[in-house]
Design an enzyme around this catalytic site. Structure first.
Site, PDB file in Angstrom:
ATOM      1  N   ALA A 158       0.907  -0.895   0.137  1.00  0.00           N
ATOM      2  CA  ALA A 158       0.264   0.179  -0.215  1.00  0.00           C
ATOM      3  C   ALA A 158       0.851   1.007  -0.446  1.00  0.00           C
ATOM      4  O   ALA A 158       1.579   1.231   0.816  1.00  0.00           O
ATOM      5  CB  ALA A 158      -1.140   0.099   1.565  1.00  0.00           C
ATOM      6  N   LYS A 159       0.618   2.286  -0.865  1.00  0.00           N
ATOM      7  CA  LYS A 159       1.904   3.941  -0.778  1.00  0.00           C
ATOM      8  C   LYS A 159       0.580   4.354   0.377  1.00  0.00           C
ATOM      9  O   LYS A 159      -0.379   5.234   0.033  1.00  0.00           O
ATOM     10  CB  LYS A 159       1.001   3.906  -2.061  1.00  0.00           C
ATOM     11  N   ALA A 160       1.289   3.863   1.698  1.00  0.00           N
ATOM     12  CA  ALA A 160       0.629   4.745   2.695  1.00  0.00           C
ATOM     13  C   ALA A 160       1.081   5.340   3.195  1.00  0.00           C
ATOM     14  O   ALA A 160       2.316   5.457   3.512  1.00  0.00           O
ATOM     15  CB  ALA A 160       0.055   3.392   3.611  1.00  0.00           C
TER      16      ALA A 160
END
Ligand code: PY5
Length: 307
Positions: A158-160
């Site tokens: 996830a690009k968190a």
């Protein structure tokens, strides 16, 4: 440069507002806990066509929706809403140069509990003119002591936002040692990726890149590179790469939206190849550039014209 000198409007929660008014409260959940997911997208201005081409817009927005799902942020916008909101934001700013688009969905204010269900998810889309992120002629990189967050501790696919503290400290170590960028190993000691880029290694004409299980972010540029390299006739293999393999590579390059395709000319003080971008890297860079400027018909589906 002030944040608003080159962008007039920012999209926030469904409305276009003046850049100067695009603020959040100090008690915003995401500021305290990194509870946000974001994207980085590029738009390329073609002077000949007098049009701005957004690269793989839909794929980026799908990844953002997936990132939100993975970290448990509820999004009240669907894919079509987000795609249209990006186009609207870019259009209203009347950009006529290359841009970077930064959508972000974040936990807003209302509670300092870690439970994100107690706060609303807010969404914003900013866009601004953008040039090179890394030196296009090649970067000197350092394998840093910080390891990439293992995918058993964080959903690194996830690009968190919270995960980026890992990248920030890694980059800082590389910069303070006099290098341009960091390479992080994964928890097992295999090559993972850069602080904001995926990595590719060329050896005897074959292109290697670490697999998803090496705790990488599955880059959209990485996917583009794999596809176009195969089309150019190269064999691309996803497999674990040991640190020492970097030192004996014929060519190394990094891929990312901001970094595009950036040659690596030195790793830990060892010169790679002849110390300048290699021939396969250059070929891929050249083809990639043609594609993003919408000059290759077979990749038109990756392009969203704005005007
Ligand atoms: N790995 C990490 C940790 C990244 O942050 C990025 C993108 C990538 C790989 C490459 O992904 P993609 O090809 O989908 O862009 N980084 C962002 C970018 O816009 C932020 C950089 C500061 O390039």
């Amino acid at each position: 440069m002030s944040a608003c000198s080159k962008a007039r409007y920012i999209w926030m929660d469904g409305e276009l507002i003046e850049c100067e008014r695009a603020y959040v409260h100090i008690l915003t959940h995401a500021l305290h806990y990194g509870t946000a997911v974001f994207e980085g997208i590029r738009g390329y201005w073609s002077e000949d066509e007098r049009n701005l081409y957004i690269f793989r817009l839909r794929d980026h927005m799908v990844r953002m929706i997936n990132s939100a799902r993975i970290v448990g942020l509820r999004l009240s916008y669907g894919i079509e809403d987000l795609v249209n909101a990006v186009i609207r934001t870019v259009k209203v700013n009347e950009f006529q140069e290359n841009i970077y688009i930064r959508p972000i969905a974040f936990a807003g204010e209302g509670s300092i509990s870690l439970d994100t269900s107690k706060v609303p998810t807010r969404v914003s889309i900013a866009a601004f003119p953008f040039g090179h992120y890394l030196k296009p002629k090649g970067v000197r990189v350092k394998v840093v002591s910080w390891r990439r967050v293992p995918n058993y501790s964080m959903p690194v696919i996830a690009k968190a936002s919270g995960i980026y503290l890992n990248s920030v400290i890694a980059l800082s170590e590389a910069l303070s040692s006099g290098y341009d960028e960091a390479i992080l190993l994964d928890w097992r000691g295999y090559v993972s990726e850069g602080s904001g880029e995926n990595i590719f290694v060329v050896k005897r004409g074959v292109i290697y890149t670490p697999p998803t299980y090496a705790s990488i972010l599955e880059g959209i540029t990485r996917d583009s590179v794999i596809k176009i390299s195969r089309e150019l006739g190269y064999e691309v293999v996803e497999r674990d790469i040991a640190r020492e393999e970097l030192y004996t590579a014929d060519e190394i390059f990094m891929s990312g939206t901001a970094a595009e395709i950036t040659p690596v000319v030195e790793v830990d003080g060892r010169v790679i190849g002849i110390g300048s971008p290699g021939p396969i890297t250059e070929k891929i860079m050249e083809y990639y550039k043609k594609i993003v400027y919408n000059r290759v018909p077979r990749y038109r589906e990756w392009i969203t014209p704005v005007y």
